[in-house]
Motif scaffolding. Sequence first.
Motif, PDB file in Angstrom:
ATOM      1  N   TYR A  36       0.861  -1.178   0.000  1.00  0.00           N
ATOM      2  CA  TYR A  36       0.000   0.000   0.000  1.00  0.00           C
ATOM      3  C   TYR A  36       0.890   1.218   0.000  1.00  0.00           C
ATOM      4  N   ASP A  37       0.539   2.154  -0.873  1.00  0.00           N
ATOM      5  CA  ASP A  37       1.373   3.340  -1.033  1.00  0.00           C
ATOM      6  C   ASP A  37       0.491   4.447  -1.592  1.00  0.00           C
ATOM      7  N   GLU A  38       1.064   5.606  -1.697  1.00  0.00           N
ATOM      8  CA  GLU A  38       0.321   6.687  -2.318  1.00  0.00           C
ATOM      9  C   GLU A  38       0.153   6.354  -3.796  1.00  0.00           C
ATOM     10  N   VAL A  39      -1.066   6.475  -4.291  1.00  0.00           N
ATOM     11  CA  VAL A  39      -1.354   6.134  -5.678  1.00  0.00           C
ATOM     12  C   VAL A  39      -1.931   7.386  -6.335  1.00  0.00           C
ATOM     13  N   ALA A  40      -1.167   7.951  -7.265  1.00  0.00           N
ATOM     14  CA  ALA A  40      -1.593   9.223  -7.860  1.00  0.00           C
ATOM     15  C   ALA A  40      -2.729   9.017  -8.862  1.00  0.00           C
ATOM     16  N   SER A  41      -2.668   7.912  -9.590  1.00  0.00           N
ATOM     17  CA  SER A  41      -3.699   7.685 -10.604  1.00  0.00           C
ATOM     18  C   SER A  41      -3.913   6.189 -10.762  1.00  0.00           C
ATOM     19  N   PRO A  42      -5.017   5.810 -11.399  1.00  0.00           N
ATOM     20  CA  PRO A  42      -5.275   4.369 -11.601  1.00  0.00           C
ATOM     21  C   PRO A  42      -4.143   3.674 -12.353  1.00  0.00           C
ATOM     22  N   ALA A  43      -3.369   4.454 -13.094  1.00  0.00           N
ATOM     23  CA  ALA A  43      -2.273   3.843 -13.853  1.00  0.00           C
ATOM     24  C   ALA A  43      -1.239   3.205 -12.929  1.00  0.00           C
ATOM     25  N   GLU A  44      -1.189   3.657 -11.670  1.00  0.00           N
ATOM     26  CA  GLU A  44      -0.191   3.103 -10.757  1.00  0.00           C
ATOM     27  C   GLU A  44      -0.674   1.862 -10.023  1.00  0.00           C
ATOM     28  N   LEU A  45      -1.929   1.479 -10.284  1.00  0.00           N
ATOM     29  CA  LEU A  45      -2.448   0.271  -9.633  1.00  0.00           C
ATOM     30  C   LEU A  45      -1.789  -0.966 -10.232  1.00  0.00           C
ATOM     31  N   PRO A  46      -1.789  -2.080  -9.520  1.00  0.00           N
ATOM     32  CA  PRO A  46      -1.091  -3.291 -10.014  1.00  0.00           C
ATOM     33  C   PRO A  46      -1.887  -4.032 -11.090  1.00  0.00           C
ATOM     34  N   THR A  47      -2.204  -3.328 -12.144  1.00  0.00           N
ATOM     35  CA  THR A  47      -2.983  -3.930 -13.222  1.00  0.00           C
ATOM     36  C   THR A  47      -2.207  -5.080 -13.857  1.00  0.00           C
ATOM     37  N   GLY A  48      -2.879  -6.228 -13.952  1.00  0.00           N
ATOM     38  CA  GLY A  48      -2.243  -7.384 -14.586  1.00  0.00           C
ATOM     39  C   GLY A  48      -1.326  -8.158 -13.680  1.00  0.00           C
ATOM     40  N   TRP A  49      -1.389  -7.914 -12.376  1.00  0.00           N
ATOM     41  CA  TRP A  49      -0.544  -8.673 -11.447  1.00  0.00           C
ATOM     42  C   TRP A  49      -1.394  -9.550 -10.533  1.00  0.00           C
ATOM     43  N   GLU A  50      -0.960 -10.753 -10.385  1.00  0.00           N
ATOM     44  CA  GLU A  50      -1.583 -11.634  -9.396  1.00  0.00           C
ATOM     45  C   GLU A  50      -0.482 -12.153  -8.485  1.00  0.00           C
ATOM     46  N   SER A  51      -0.876 -12.702  -7.351  1.00  0.00           N
ATOM     47  CA  SER A  51       0.153 -13.207  -6.446  1.00  0.00           C
ATOM     48  C   SER A  51      -0.118 -14.657  -6.083  1.00  0.00           C
ATOM     49  N   ASP A  52       0.955 -15.365  -5.834  1.00  0.00           N
ATOM     50  CA  ASP A  52       0.856 -16.729  -5.313  1.00  0.00           C
ATOM     51  C   ASP A  52       1.549 -16.731  -3.967  1.00  0.00           C
ATOM     52  N   THR A  53       0.864 -17.219  -2.961  1.00  0.00           N
ATOM     53  CA  THR A  53       1.523 -17.307  -1.654  1.00  0.00           C
ATOM     54  C   THR A  53       1.475 -18.733  -1.146  1.00  0.00           C
ATOM     55  N   GLU A  54       2.518 -19.055  -0.446  1.00  0.00           N
ATOM     56  CA  GLU A  54       2.644 -20.333   0.264  1.00  0.00           C
ATOM     57  C   GLU A  54       3.220 -19.952   1.618  1.00  0.00           C
ATOM     58  N   PRO A  55       3.198 -20.851   2.576  1.00  0.00           N
ATOM     59  CA  PRO A  55       3.892 -20.529   3.818  1.00  0.00           C
ATOM     60  C   PRO A  55       5.347 -20.159   3.533  1.00  0.00           C
ATOM     61  N   GLY A  56       5.744 -18.955   3.890  1.00  0.00           N
ATOM     62  CA  GLY A  56       7.125 -18.510   3.697  1.00  0.00           C
ATOM     63  C   GLY A  56       7.457 -18.056   2.299  1.00  0.00           C
ATOM     64  N   SER A  57       6.454 -17.875   1.467  1.00  0.00           N
ATOM     65  CA  SER A  57       6.750 -17.482   0.096  1.00  0.00           C
ATOM     66  C   SER A  57       5.644 -16.625  -0.495  1.00  0.00           C
ATOM     67  N   TYR A  58       6.066 -15.597  -1.226  1.00  0.00           N
ATOM     68  CA  TYR A  58       5.145 -14.698  -1.898  1.00  0.00           C
ATOM     69  C   TYR A  58       5.759 -14.392  -3.256  1.00  0.00           C
ATOM     70  N   ARG A  59       5.012 -14.636  -4.317  1.00  0.00           N
ATOM     71  CA  ARG A  59       5.537 -14.328  -5.645  1.00  0.00           C
ATOM     72  C   ARG A  59       4.481 -13.597  -6.446  1.00  0.00           C
ATOM     73  N   LEU A  60       4.906 -12.527  -7.101  1.00  0.00           N
ATOM     74  CA  LEU A  60       4.021 -11.829  -8.022  1.00  0.00           C
ATOM     75  C   LEU A  60       4.117 -12.492  -9.387  1.00  0.00           C
ATOM     76  N   ARG A  61       3.000 -12.481 -10.068  1.00  0.00           N
ATOM     77  CA  ARG A  61       2.961 -13.107 -11.406  1.00  0.00           C
ATOM     78  C   ARG A  61       2.246 -12.125 -12.321  1.00  0.00           C
ATOM     79  N   GLU A  62       2.850 -11.836 -13.474  1.00  0.00           N
ATOM     80  CA  GLU A  62       2.226 -10.921 -14.423  1.00  0.00           C
ATOM     81  C   GLU A  62       1.329 -11.729 -15.337  1.00  0.00           C
ATOM     82  N   THR A  63       0.073 -11.316 -15.471  1.00  0.00           N
ATOM     83  CA  THR A  63      -0.878 -12.116 -16.244  1.00  0.00           C
ATOM     84  C   THR A  63      -1.286 -11.432 -17.532  1.00  0.00           C
TER      85      THR A  63
END
Lengths: 158, 661, 287
Positions: free
Chosen positions: B39-66
């Motif tokens: 979470y951060d300051e977001v000036a416009s919708p263009a800064e949103l994580p469009t096209g990103w999904e995440s996979d989490t497991e215990p002890g692991s977090y990975r972003l995936r571009e879709t």
Amino acid sequence: MTTHDVMALLQGTWFAADLGPRALGHLAALGRFEEIPAGTVVVREGLRCDSLGVVISGRIALRLAVPGSPDRTILTVHDGDVFGWSAVLPRPVATSTGVAVVPSSAITFDGPALRAGLAADCELASALFERLLVSVSRRLIATRVQLLDLYQAGAAPW
Amino acid sequence: MTGATCFLPRADLDRLFAALRADDRTILGPAVSDGAVIYDEVASPAELPTGWESDTEPGSYRLRETGSSRAFDYVLPVTSWKRYTHPAFVPLTRARRDGSQVEVEAVLDPPPRLAFVGVRACEIAALDIQERAMRAGPIGDADHAGRRDAALVVAMECAAATSTCFCTSMGTGPEVRQGADLIASELDEGFVIRSGSATGAAMLAGLDLEPADPAQVERAAAQVAAVRTRIGDPVAVEGLPERLRAALDSPRWEQVAERCLACANCTLVCPTCFCTSVGVASDLDGQEATTERHWDSCFSLGFGRVAGDANFRPKVKDRYRQWLTHKFSTWFDQFGSSGCVGCGRCVAWCPVGIDVREELAAIAPVEGPRGPIPWPPAPDAGHAPAALTVVAPARHVTTSVVAVTQETADTATLRLATSDAALLAARPGQFVMVELPAFAAPPISISGIRPDGLDLTIRSAGPATAAIVALGPGAQVALRGPLGRGWPLESAAGRDVVIVAGGVGLAPLRPVIEAVLADRARYGAVRLYLGARTPGDRLFAAEVAALAGRSDLEVAEIVDRAGPEWLGQVGIVTHLFDHATWNGDRVTAFVCGPERMMQATAAALTGRGVDPAAIWLTLERNMACGVGTCGHCQLGPFFVCRDGPVFSIAELGTAFGREGL
Amino acid sequence: MEPQQLIMPGRRSPRADAPNRPRIGIVKFASCDGCQLTLLDLEDELLAVAERVDLVEFAEATSRRSMGPFDVLFVEGSISTAEQVEEIVRLRAVSHRLITIGACATAGGIQAIRNWFELDEVRDTVYPGPTYVESLAQARPVSDFVAVDGELRGCPISPAQLREFLVSMVTGRRAQLPDEAVCLECKRRGVVCVAVADGIPCLGPVTRTGCGAICPAYGRGCYGCFGPRESANTASLAKWFSDSRSAVEVGRLFSGFTAWSEPFRATIDAHGGPPGQRADGSEPRDA
């Protein structure tokens, strides 16, 4: 003072309060009432412990000799509690010095006579040793707590 | 307040942003940074994580571009909104010391006007839970309340879930039902959006949107329903608080402690964990100083540190147990709900992948025992979740030292003058935080309550207390308080009073003695039993001698060790009464001293027939905030500062003297 | 800054004559001087510090020299030679409080990696003409030789912690030098966890905080230069690392500036020792 008087005094202490009448009678017959002026040494550390005492009034300080510094009082004994309990042991050597710090009184029991009496009266022996054990364990617990030195100043986190 | 559901085309999202900015708000929302969504300051919708999904497991977090056009499928960022409602650093005071003059003032910055965009259902629950925690004490936290009140919440229902999600089990999501100003769901073509508050309704009206097509509303509902199905019900919550209470001795604590790094990550990513510590900064001479509170954690050794270099949670297993039982069990006692919302951040962001769901199942199995409860329910309704208390900035009152009495080699009594009505209304057993600029503020029990001031008896046990006892007449010191629940003197009316004090423990009992003697007829027999290390360590020796001369109370003193000049009693404090003949039924006892001494005293009093509910003692903990919001002084379900420091043995149950709590 | 500027004879401030200014010394043993230079990093407050203490020994900034006594002596560097052993024992005797600064003094430093090897092998590898190299078999922390009253960790130490220590010294308050994990600092700063988000091995969970989480903030794993924190569970972290790394690699992760500190040392031992080829060409033994 009659055996009956001694019995009454003993019965007024927690030590002997709930002894059976027969055991109490036997115990009273073995004891005698003593006034102990302040400053009297009733038992001396390292020496033969000739008698067991049940405090009736006053205060007996139990002290240990500390080389190079004054004796240290480690416990005071009050009405109902005992001093000279080593007198019931086969090798009756006192473990501390008992001093009356105020005018006191006690019922005292001659060591050898008491041991002979206990050997002859199992009921009295069982009751007496039980009470001695309570007294000694109370001292043991106190010693442990004192060892923890609970009131000693420790560092604070601020 | 909930109006019609509207449709916000994706291309018009910037109109919502413009409306939020027009409302003078800084917009905060999800953004990709350093391989994660934060979470951060977001000036416009263009800064949103469009096209990103995440996979989490215990002890692991990975972003995936879709490559998808959707902006809110990332599920959950690493940060939670507490970064903005309960920031990592919050200034508390500004202080000045100029010669003998001392001034401490509370710092309360005006809260920023923020808009939280993309708040999940579990996070709305977390905001509420944390707010309740910060406003459950006698005084709500003004900074937190201000920030929370000034934030506008735009919720976004989840259309995706990761393997670490378990909101369904905790009953917090994934559907958003309330607690947000605007509630949206993302579809490929845009957002269905409805208002959840008057503020939200006005904002939505200003956007002048078309109503959503019923089919769109249906698709949004189907999306979130699919998320519910995907998550399932991974944690069996039925009876969980009771199961955990019964599992305090589970061998599993030891096992999880072998893996647990005690690194505190779980608590800091947790959106409800609220514990903090206070840091002090000053100029080189300590004349100008500030304090700030910063995030801390029950997983750090320093968090459980108390006087005497002792620590209530020395082992990692103690700390893990504190966290887990607090989150899932004692939180109910304190705040009326679970402390967990099922966001799964503690699972994903644990550097060694410890999965709280797995630990709960192993430590408190569904078929496991549910009793006996080691402590009774919370003592009164004061902790009920319903009412949020009034918030007010902390009051720091400057007082002047009138006189200093050296009681023992390391302990002195400061007589402080003040005209502050709240301080003068202090009750026996309450404490104050004593503030000297540039030093940490120690909690000190009040040892005398006068018409024109207070007495504080302080042992010099560290730099702060040493500096305080070194103050001379005329010097100033600031106080915050009075704090805590005092001795329940009214409960002793018509009864015999036994007061047992060990060492400095006599200090908080002195006002009890004074109050009892001031209203002597109200009580039966009064007996005072005092223990100290040596004759030279006896507190208030002259006062005690005077008391001993009175005929309307009994005074007995004993010391641990003494030289031959001491003709008084030697032994432990319980020797003063364990063979006494008084009747325990009629006794209310007030006890203070080292914890081990209080345990022995409580046992001896119980042995004399005193009701555990009538044996009151005061606990020493590392109290910092004094109002139940910093978390330091927790003991089982209690905040010692707020619920105590005076407790009855019956209230504490087996929590008293239990290792590692 | 020229050395003379720190303490200028004839231009002493009024405070300079205050009777109770603590006499401070800063000395070094086997180290790079980086930690004592941190004092000069205090820039804005340097002169103010100099007014409040009597800096009687600080080779990096002043030509004044002192044999002691010192109210506070800061010691940088590990003890690596027989002369240094004698000198630290002498200094301890003339110092009221002795504070070790930096990874070398507190943990042995990077040079302690050689403690795992035969001295002759290392010497022959490093120096072309090793005749004049006199060294103990091991480079060890100061606390192995004399009692230490306090320590500032890090490679180099943190200016903020040094300032905090100096303020605590002048004001008499307790220095706030937390012994918790680096992770708390990362999370407070909002740094994304490099271990969880990127799979980068990071010693943050077992390392003492104080650096401000510099490395993770720049996308690197912590390499433990502040040494082990309290309750450092290196066994668990090493086990987690081992899932995707060889034992030698795991041992290497712990073999940094504070490798000789327990429990880092035991963890390195459990994974076959520190990296580096033996002089005879053999690889360190694998676990």
